[in-house]
Each structure stands twice: as structure tokens, then as C-alpha cells.
Design an enzyme around this catalytic site. Structure first.
Site, PDB file in Angstrom:
ATOM      1  N   GLY A   2      -6.107  21.272  21.264  1.00 34.81           N
ATOM      2  CA  GLY A   2      -6.536  20.268  22.395  1.00 34.81           C
ATOM      3  C   GLY A   2      -5.843  20.694  23.637  1.00 34.81           C
ATOM      4  N   LYS A  11       7.199   5.043  19.470  1.00 30.45           N
ATOM      5  CA  LYS A  11       6.669   5.545  20.543  1.00 30.45           C
ATOM      6  C   LYS A  11       5.977   4.198  21.351  1.00 30.45           C
ATOM      7  CE  LYS A  11       4.795   7.940  24.021  1.00 30.45           C
ATOM      8  NZ  LYS A  11       3.505   7.460  24.176  1.00 30.45           N
ATOM      9  N   GLU A  15       8.321  -0.075  28.198  1.00 30.04           N
ATOM     10  CA  GLU A  15       7.826   0.430  29.453  1.00 30.04           C
ATOM     11  C   GLU A  15       6.896  -0.669  30.437  1.00 30.04           C
ATOM     12  OE1 GLU A  15       5.730   4.309  29.284  1.00 30.04           O
ATOM     13  OE2 GLU A  15       4.183   3.665  30.527  1.00 30.04           O
ATOM     14  N   SER A  72       6.154  11.375  24.782  1.00 29.01           N
ATOM     15  CA  SER A  72       6.668  10.286  26.041  1.00 29.01           C
ATOM     16  C   SER A  72       6.868  11.390  27.275  1.00 29.01           C
ATOM     17  CB  SER A  72       7.250   9.320  25.792  1.00 29.01           C
ATOM     18  OG  SER A  72       7.416   8.549  27.324  1.00 29.01           O
ATOM     19  N   ARG A  90     -11.734  22.635  21.318  1.00 24.32           N
ATOM     20  CA  ARG A  90     -13.106  22.399  20.605  1.00 24.32           C
ATOM     21  C   ARG A  90     -14.174  23.125  21.744  1.00 24.32           C
ATOM     22  NH1 ARG A  90     -15.903  16.594  20.748  1.00 24.32           N
ATOM     23  NH2 ARG A  90     -15.321  16.804  22.946  1.00 24.32           N
ATOM     24  N   LYS A 138      -3.942   1.426  28.476  1.00 25.16           N
ATOM     25  CA  LYS A 138      -4.606   2.222  27.418  1.00 25.16           C
ATOM     26  C   LYS A 138      -4.233   1.676  26.045  1.00 25.16           C
ATOM     27  CE  LYS A 138      -5.312   6.461  29.588  1.00 25.16           C
ATOM     28  NZ  LYS A 138      -5.172   8.031  29.770  1.00 25.16           N
ATOM     29  N   HIS A 158       3.861 -29.888   4.944  1.00 25.95           N
ATOM     30  CA  HIS A 158       4.458 -28.544   4.925  1.00 25.95           C
ATOM     31  C   HIS A 158       5.946 -28.591   4.741  1.00 25.95           C
ATOM     32  CE1 HIS A 158       0.635 -26.899   6.383  1.00 25.95           C
ATOM     33  NE2 HIS A 158       0.879 -27.548   7.497  1.00 25.95           N
ATOM     34  N   ARG A 202      -1.143  -7.979  33.265  1.00 26.69           N
ATOM     35  CA  ARG A 202      -2.103  -6.928  33.284  1.00 26.69           C
ATOM     36  C   ARG A 202      -3.323  -7.797  33.144  1.00 26.69           C
ATOM     37  NH1 ARG A 202      -0.161  -0.885  31.644  1.00 26.69           N
ATOM     38  NH2 ARG A 202       1.836  -1.043  32.260  1.00 26.69           N
ATOM     39  N   HIS A 209       8.475   1.853  22.602  1.00 24.53           N
ATOM     40  CA  HIS A 209       8.833   2.550  23.710  1.00 24.53           C
ATOM     41  C   HIS A 209       7.792   2.219  24.920  1.00 24.53           C
ATOM     42  CE1 HIS A 209       7.904   5.617  27.037  1.00 24.53           C
ATOM     43  NE2 HIS A 209       9.218   5.942  26.832  1.00 24.53           N
ATOM     44  N   ASN A 210       6.247   2.297  24.555  1.00 27.46           N
ATOM     45  CA  ASN A 210       5.373   1.944  25.684  1.00 27.46           C
ATOM     46  C   ASN A 210       5.389   0.552  26.013  1.00 27.46           C
ATOM     47  OD1 ASN A 210       4.881   4.493  25.343  1.00 27.46           O
ATOM     48  ND2 ASN A 210       2.591   4.266  25.493  1.00 27.46           N
ATOM     49  N   ASN A 242      -1.248   9.880  21.229  1.00 28.48           N
ATOM     50  CA  ASN A 242      -0.897   8.420  20.967  1.00 28.48           C
ATOM     51  C   ASN A 242      -1.723   7.569  19.963  1.00 28.48           C
ATOM     52  OD1 ASN A 242       0.937   7.560  22.677  1.00 28.48           O
ATOM     53  ND2 ASN A 242      -0.376   7.286  24.355  1.00 28.48           N
ATOM     54  N   ARG A 280       5.006 -31.032  11.246  1.00 29.17           N
ATOM     55  CA  ARG A 280       4.361 -30.132  10.260  1.00 29.17           C
ATOM     56  C   ARG A 280       4.220 -31.073   8.988  1.00 29.17           C
ATOM     57  NH1 ARG A 280       6.261 -25.281   8.893  1.00 29.17           N
ATOM     58  NH2 ARG A 280       4.382 -24.671   8.235  1.00 29.17           N
TER      59      ARG A 280
HETATM   60  N1  LIG Z   1      -1.911  11.483  29.626  1.00 28.96           N
HETATM   61  C1  LIG Z   1      -0.828  11.315  29.289  1.00 28.96           C
HETATM   62  O1  LIG Z   1      -0.051  11.082  30.218  1.00 28.96           O
HETATM   63  C2  LIG Z   1      -0.424  10.879  27.803  1.00 28.96           C
HETATM   64  C3  LIG Z   1       0.865  10.839  27.624  1.00 28.96           C
HETATM   65  C4  LIG Z   1       1.365  10.732  26.162  1.00 28.96           C
HETATM   66  C5  LIG Z   1       0.453  10.841  25.323  1.00 28.96           C
HETATM   67  N2  LIG Z   1      -0.764  11.256  25.439  1.00 28.96           N
HETATM   68  C6  LIG Z   1      -1.775  11.606  24.405  1.00 28.96           C
HETATM   69  O2  LIG Z   1      -2.072  13.003  24.096  1.00 28.96           O
HETATM   70  C7  LIG Z   1      -3.152  13.011  23.604  1.00 28.96           C
HETATM   71  C8  LIG Z   1      -3.899  14.071  24.758  1.00 28.96           C
HETATM   72  O3  LIG Z   1      -4.063  13.366  25.986  1.00 28.96           O
HETATM   73  P1  LIG Z   1      -4.801  14.199  27.319  1.00 28.96           P
HETATM   74  O4  LIG Z   1      -4.961  13.229  28.312  1.00 28.96           O
HETATM   75  O5  LIG Z   1      -4.575  15.557  27.182  1.00 28.96           O
HETATM   76  O6  LIG Z   1      -6.356  14.323  26.609  1.00 28.96           O
HETATM   77  P2  LIG Z   1      -7.482  13.364  26.289  1.00 28.96           P
HETATM   78  O7  LIG Z   1      -8.424  13.160  27.515  1.00 28.96           O
HETATM   79  O8  LIG Z   1      -7.104  12.148  25.846  1.00 28.96           O
HETATM   80  O9  LIG Z   1      -8.367  14.209  25.242  1.00 28.96           O
HETATM   81  C9  LIG Z   1      -9.043  15.340  25.742  1.00 28.96           C
HETATM   82  C10 LIG Z   1      -9.017  16.713  24.598  1.00 28.96           C
HETATM   83  O10 LIG Z   1      -9.447  16.014  23.256  1.00 28.96           O
HETATM   84  C11 LIG Z   1     -10.356  16.860  22.924  1.00 28.96           C
HETATM   85  N3  LIG Z   1     -11.441  16.272  22.041  1.00 28.96           N
HETATM   86  C12 LIG Z   1     -12.012  15.076  22.356  1.00 28.96           C
HETATM   87  N4  LIG Z   1     -12.711  14.933  20.900  1.00 28.96           N
HETATM   88  C13 LIG Z   1     -12.636  15.707  20.233  1.00 28.96           C
HETATM   89  C14 LIG Z   1     -13.117  16.112  19.082  1.00 28.96           C
HETATM   90  N5  LIG Z   1     -14.027  15.069  18.263  1.00 28.96           N
HETATM   91  N6  LIG Z   1     -13.038  17.078  18.159  1.00 28.96           N
HETATM   92  C15 LIG Z   1     -12.015  17.907  18.821  1.00 28.96           C
HETATM   93  N7  LIG Z   1     -11.429  17.822  20.029  1.00 28.96           N
HETATM   94  C16 LIG Z   1     -11.817  16.733  20.724  1.00 28.96           C
HETATM   95  C17 LIG Z   1     -11.001  17.428  24.055  1.00 28.96           C
HETATM   96  O11 LIG Z   1     -11.718  18.801  23.815  1.00 28.96           O
HETATM   97  P3  LIG Z   1     -12.903  19.125  24.540  1.00 28.96           P
HETATM   98  O12 LIG Z   1     -12.161  20.008  25.810  1.00 28.96           O
HETATM   99  O13 LIG Z   1     -13.672  20.064  23.725  1.00 28.96           O
HETATM  100  O14 LIG Z   1     -13.770  18.172  25.001  1.00 28.96           O
HETATM  101  C18 LIG Z   1      -9.793  17.664  24.861  1.00 28.96           C
HETATM  102  O15 LIG Z   1      -9.013  18.773  24.529  1.00 28.96           O
HETATM  103  C19 LIG Z   1      -3.756  11.741  23.846  1.00 28.96           C
HETATM  104  O16 LIG Z   1      -3.867  11.381  22.403  1.00 28.96           O
HETATM  105  C20 LIG Z   1      -3.268  10.974  24.639  1.00 28.96           C
HETATM  106  O17 LIG Z   1      -3.097   9.518  24.247  1.00 28.96           O
HETATM  107  C21 LIG Z   1      -1.114  11.409  26.872  1.00 28.96           C
END
Ligand SMILES: NC(=O)c1ccc[n+]([C@@H]2O[C@H](COP(=O)([O-])OP(=O)(O)OC[C@H]3O[C@@H](n4cnc5c(N)ncnc54)[C@H](OP(=O)(O)O)[C@@H]3O)[C@@H](O)[C@H]2O)c1
Length: 487
Positions: free
Chosen positions: A15, A188, A195, A134, A40, A266, A459, A293, A191-192, A108, A453
Site C-alpha cells: 500500500g 490507537k 485527540e 499516529s 495493487r 473519519k 428493578h 462535530r 488516542h484518537n 486505522n 427504576r
Molecule cells: N492519512 C493519515 O493521516 C493516516 C494516519 C494514520 C493512519 N492512517 C491509515 O493508514 C492507512 C493508509 O492511509 P493512506 O491515507 O495512505 O491511504 P488510503 O487512501 O486510506 O488507501 C489507499 C491505499 O489503499 C490501497 N487499496 C485500496 N483498496 C485496495 C484493495 N482492495 N486491495 C489492495 N489495495 C487497496 C490503494 O491501492 P491502489 O493504489 O491500487 O488504489 C492505496 O495504496 C489507512 O488505513 C488509514 O486509515 C492514515
């Protein structure tokens, strides 16, 4: 570009969106690591590898090639879209990995999904580790705070690798083996949640300074810069000052005034609240932050209510009172923040008990000191409190924090009173104070709730003066009977 046949990597990343590619670059930059990458869509892999020749990535076109490029035990970190994509990648890796190999999900994930996945993968003899990461994209690249779960065996191999890429706080890497299966993703999630509360509290402080004290965003930025030199010192306070200082290039207006006031999310805040409701833990500060929010994101309801009246004579903060008011808001923010963390740690304690995790609370506070979004000076005080009092019932009662709320609670009350009188919504400040007063109350009106109650639903209730379970015959002669076992 290296190919899979040329060299073996000790770690792989699946990924390569922003988080995965940054994490892979971070891994590659550390002594002793050789990193295999797979995505992928091959064109993305090509882009990342070509943009970062210094990383010396081994690029794999297929999942089979990816597995072949890894030395054993194979270790791969999945950084894909949380949910179905994670399951799809796990299924692929299980096909090409062998017993003893390690699959890490760094996305996440919901901790209950991690528990399920760990159980299923373990049956193949492959280790599965759910690791909360994080720090956003910057953290992934330069050093995140990492919260891995999974087995001791997996930690043995994974620990040194994760330590090599984690943020460092006072010489210590911000990673620890949190506990088995879903423990890392659980922590985690909390943590969020914290946050969310931290951000909402800061937003309420801003709102009060803006609306009740009539300050400009630039003036408030200056206040946050000052606050960042004291006990509130933290990443979120620091970036708040930067956001408030920003001027929109297109209009010349403060940036804050051109941003639509509808907050997104999210889902991890919602998970924290849902989980805490199930665990029976009152994380009211976090819940109010999630609800705030939600409220912001209902523009039609807000428009429909916009003519409803506010206070007829809202109090004004005169220029001579302004400094005192700012200091009161600072103290209210600090006290409410203590409550948010105290509630978050309560949820960790309850989760650990429910799921059988041996979570070291002080170690969690330590790994949040750098790399993550809630990094803050005061996490040291939390770590010290748990080190001095390992069986602390509730964090706010630890001597350091008890002193802090004793010192700030009068200001906290003044701020909530002022906010209510001025019609400025401060749900997190107010609910944290209500929680504090509830927690310290000698008697709660829960006795009346028990009476109600028992009245309408039989109760039953317990008495303060003797053991046993009782019911009053409300629709009969109102005498009391003792229950004998069936309830
Ligand atoms: N962004 C942040 O600040 C942050 C912080 C902490 C944790 N996270 C977590 O880190 C993870 C990655 O986050 P991100 O923002 O970098 O990416 P993302 O937008 O959540 O995911 C995109 C990635 O997932 C792949 N993907 C999607 N569907 C797929 C499938 N069915 N099979 C295989 N690969 C697939 C995509 O591949 P393709 O290129 O082939 O589409 C791409 O590499 C997530 O779980 C996110 O919640 C993110």
C-alpha cells in the site's frame, strides 16, 4: 530500481498511498533496513520508486514477487484503506507467506476487526499484528508513535524494526508492545478519541476569546503561542496558533474566517464513544467533541434555528478584565484537558480488563510524548503518576493532577458560567466540569434514579446500611421486601 531477484528485504510495505510510501521511506532511511514495496496498482509503485531512488526499494509487481523479495521470517506492513481492502490484502499475503512470518496492519482498523483477523491468521501459523500508527503523513515519514498489538513472538522480530522508525521522546522510542491481538488498535482508537476532545477544547477556548472577549484571530494566535510555553505545551496548541495566524491570500481575511465551519471526521472518535458506551465508561469530553462535530455538520438545522434567541444581556469582557479572562480560559482548558485524558485512560483500563490485555498505562503515556497528534509536555506527568501509583483508580485523583484541578477549578467554573451567560457553546468545557463534580460528589442523585427504576420496573435497589437487594411494594402497601436470588 532493484527487482525482487536481486536482493532480500528485511521488511516490506503493502500500500503506497501517502502513509505507506512515507512509512516505507522512513524504514529505508534507517540503518540496516532493506525495504520491499508492493501496491495493487503498479503505476503507483513505479512513481514512488522513481521519486525516491535514495530509498533503494525492491519493487514487486505481484504479491508472489513481494513474498520472494523478503528474507524470513517475512515481515510486511499493510498500509491500505482500512476495511475490506485490509482483508483482501491479508488474504493475498496468507497465500504467499509461511508459518512464522509476520503480517502487520498499520492502518486505522477497528480493534474488534483486528481481534478477528489475528485469530484467523494465527490459525495458519502466521503472526498477525494490528499496529496503530499516529502522526499523519509527516509522522509516517519522520517518526510516528506506534502502538502494536499481537504476540510476543512477533514483537521479538518486529520490535527492533519499529523502534528504528518511531519518534523519539527524551531518548526513548515511541513504541511499545501494547498487548495481545487488538490491544494496539484499541489504544490507537482511544488516542484518537482524546485527540477529538483536545481539539474541541482548544476550539472552545478560541471561541470564547473571539466571541466573549472580542479578540481577533491574530491576537488569539499570540495567546496560544504564550500558552505553548507553559503547562499546555503541545503540538495541537502550537498548530492552533499557526492556523489562527494564517491569512487567506485570496481575500486578505483571516484564514479561519474563510473556512466552512462544518467539521469532518473519519470515524475513530465515534468508535471510541461507541466502545466506551459498551464498556460503561463515561468519556463525556470525547463524546461531546464527537457531537460538536456532528452539530456543525448539519447546516440546514443550523439555518432553521439561527433566529432563536440568545441571552438578552450577555456579559462583556472589558479591556481591563481581558487578561484575567484569558488566564481563566487557559486554566479551564487545562482542567478540561486533564479530564479528557483521565477519561481516555479509564477507557483503556476498562478495555484491558474486558479483553484480557496487560496494558502498562505509563508506557502508553510515554509513547504518546512524540510523533503523534496529542503529543504534549503533560504526558510525562501522566507517565510519572502511573509509575508512582500503578493502581491509580482514576488519573485526575493522582497527586499531580489533583493539585492541578484544585488550582484551576475556580477559573473553570467562572469560564463555564460566563460561557452560559454569554450564549457561547462550550459542551466539552461544561461536560468535563459536570463529570468532575459528579466524580467528587459524596452522594449522587443516582439514588433517586434507582428509586424510580424500582417504582416502575421493580428493578430493585441496594441499601446504604446493609447488604442485600431490595424492592419496595410501590403498588401495594409500600413495605420493603428483600429479593432472594432470582434477580
Ligand atoms: N492519512 C493519515 O493521516 C493516516 C494516519 C494514520 C493512519 N492512517 C491509515 O493508514 C492507512 C493508509 O492511509 P493512506 O491515507 O495512505 O491511504 P488510503 O487512501 O486510506 O488507501 C489507499 C491505499 O489503499 C490501497 N487499496 C485500496 N483498496 C485496495 C484493495 N482492495 N486491495 C489492495 N489495495 C487497496 C490503494 O491501492 P491502489 O493504489 O491500487 O488504489 C492505496 O495504496 C489507512 O488505513 C488509514 O486509515 C492514515
Amino acid at each position: 530500481m532493484s527487482t525482487a531477484s536481486e536482493a532480500k528485504a528485511n521488511i516490506g510495505v503493502v500500500g503506497l498511498a501517502v502513509m505507506g510510501s512515507n512509512l516505507a521511506r522512513n524504514l529505508a532511511s534507517r540503518e540496516g533496513n532493506k525495504v520491499a514495496v508492493y501496491n495493487r496498482t503498479w503505476s503507483r509503485t513505479e512513481e514512488v520508486v522513481e521519486a525516491h531512488p535514495e530509498a533503494g526499494f525492491i519493487a514487486a509487481k505481484t504479491i508472489e514477487e513481494f513474498a520472494q523479495s523478503l528474507s524470513t521470517p517475512r515481515t510486511a506492513i499493510i498500509m491500505v484503506k482500512a476495511g475490506k481492502a485490509t482483508d483482501a490484502v491479508i488474504d493475498q499475503l496468507v497465500e504467499v507467506f509461511e508459518p512464522g512470518d509476520i503480517i502487520v496492519d498499520g492502518g486505522n482498523a477497528l480493534f474488534t476487526d483486528t481481534i478477528r483477523r489475528e485469530k484467523a491468521v494465527r490459525e495458519t501459523g502466521i503472526n498477525f499484528v494490528g499496529a496503530g500508527i499516529s502522526g499523519g503523513e509527516e509522522g509516517a515519514l519522520n517518526g510516528p508513535s506506534i502502538m502494536p498489538g499481537g504476540s510476543e513472538e512477533a514483537w521479538h522480530t518486529l520490535g527492533p524494526i519499529l523502534k528504528s522508525i518511531a519518534a523519539v521522546a527524551e531518548g526513548e522510542p515511541c513504541v511499545t508492545h501494547v498487548g495481545t491481538d487488538g490491544a494496539g488498535h484499541f489504544v490507537k482508537m482511544i488516542h484518537n478519541g482524546i485527540e477529538y476532545a483536545d481539539m474541541q477544547l482548544i476550539a472552545e477556548a478560541y471561541d470564547l476569546l473571539r466571541k466573549a472577549a472580542g479578540m481577533t484571530p491574530a491576537e488569539i494566535a499570540g495567546v496560544f503561542e504564550e500558552w505553548n510555553k507553559g503547562e499546555l505545551e503541545s503540538y495541537l496548541i502550537e498548530i492552533t496558533a499557526e492556523v489562527l495566524r494564517q491569512v487567506d491570500a485570496a481575500t486578505g481575511k483571516p484564514f479561519i474566517d474563510i473556512v466552512l465551519d462544518q467539521a469532518g471526521s473519519k470515524g475513530t472518535g465515534v468508535w471510541t464513544v461507541q466502545t466506551s458506551l459498551d464498556l460503561g465508561v463515561p468519556v463525556s469530553g470525547i463524546a461531546e467533541a464527537v457531537f460538536a462535530r456532528s452539530l456543525s455538520a448539519h447546516p440546514r438545522q443550523r439555518a432553521a434555528a439561527s433566529d432563536l434567541p440568545g441571552p438578552s444581556a450577555p456579559p462583556a469582557v472589558s479591556s481591563s478584565d481581558r487578561d484575567a479572562f484569558i488566564e481563566d480560559v487557559r486554566q479551564a482548558l487545562y482542567a478540561s484537558k486533564i479530564i479528557a485524558y483521565s477519561q481516555g485512560f479509564d477507557a483503556i483500563i476498562a478495555g484491558a480488563e474486558e479483553y484480557g490485555w496487560d496494558i502498562k498505562k505509563g508506557d502508553i503515556a510515554k509513547i504518546w510524548r512524540a510523533g503523534c497528534i496529542i503529543r504534549a509536555q503533560f504526558l510525562n506527568r501522566i507517565a510519572e503518576s502511573y509509575a508512582e501509583h500503578p493502581d491509580l483508580e482514576v488519573l485526575v485523583a493522582a497527586p499531580y493532577f489533583a493539585e492541578a484541578v484544585s488550582r484551576t477549578q475556580e477559573a473553570w467554573r467562572r469560564v463555564v458560567i460566563h460561557a452560559v451567560a454569554a450564549g457561547v457553546p462550550t459542551p466539552a468545557f461544561s461536560s468535563s466540569l459536570a463529570y468532575y463534580d459528579g466524580l467528587r460528589a459524596e452522594r449522587l442523585p443516582a439514588a433517586l434514579v434507582q428509586g424510580q427504576r424500582d417504582f416502575f420496573g421493580a428493578h430493585t435497589y441496594k441499601r446504604v446500611d446493609r447488604d442485600g437487594t431490595f424492592h419496595t411494594l410501590w403498588s401495594g402497601d409500600r413495605s420493603e421486601v428483600e429479593e432472594t436470588g432470582s434477580h
